[in-house]
Design an enzyme around this catalytic site. Structure first.
Site: not given
Ligand code: 5GP
Length: 176
Positions: A103, A166, A160
């Protein structure tokens, strides 16, 4: 936030399986004759790890570690904290980090420094299931990448939201 959320599929089960196989083939070719240790960053990469290692046709050793990342919120915590150190010796070895998503790049740039400077690995590469390049603040990119995605909060296939989702077989975005 995990009650009554609406999910929309971004990447389906078959597309994931095909890409994972392909990555396994590439990694197998690149690491032939090397001392490969995969280091999976818990917990988001566990499902990806289980699939990718079975597509690497080499005597791979699997290691795990845990670092702080997102809590239950959908924003970056800023910097990382090693909560569980890598559980196998890695000095002088060829480390391939298995990550769920890149990210901002904070986690992986910190891990790169840690493994190269403090652990003394021979080589350091990154295999990430997902990448959100538009969010990057650190100069780091995966060497092996499953899929590039736009800036949505995604769940499934290991990822998650509030420790749920998940176990989804596909990768979804949370739309509301
Ligand atoms: P970075 O340090 O690159 O900002 O963040 C990496 C970590 O943030 C990932 O390993 C993952 O745990 C979490 N993360 C970033 N984006 C998402 C996302 O869209 N969904 C989920 N579930 N986790 C994310």
């Amino acid at each position: 936030m995990t009650e009554n959320v609406v999910l929309e599929e971004m990447i389906g089960e078959l597309a994931i399986a095909e890409r994972v196989k392909e990555l396994g083939r590439i990694i197998t070719a690149d690491y032939a004759g090397k001392d490969l240790v995969t280091v999976s960053v818990l917990k988001g990469s566990v499902i990806f790890t289980a699939d990718i290692v079975r597509n690497i046709d080499l005597p791979v050793e699997m290691a795990f570690m845990a670092v702080s990342s997102y809590g239950d919120a959908t924003s970056s915590s800023g910097r990382i904290n090693i909560r569980m150190d890598v559980d196998r010796p890695v000095a002088g070895r060829d480390v391939l980090i298995i990550e769920d998503i890149v990210d901002t790049g904070v986690t992986l740039s910190s891990l790169r420094e840690y493994f190269l400077k403090e652990k003394g690995v021979r080589s350091f590469k990154i295999c990430s299931l997902l990448d959100k390049p538009s969010r990057r603040i650190k100069n780091i990119n995966p060497d092996y990448l499953g899929f590039s995605v736009e800036d949505h909060f995604v769940v499934g296939y290991g990822l998650d939201a509030g420790n749920k989702y998940r176990n989804l077989k596909n990768i979804c975005k949370i739309v509301s």
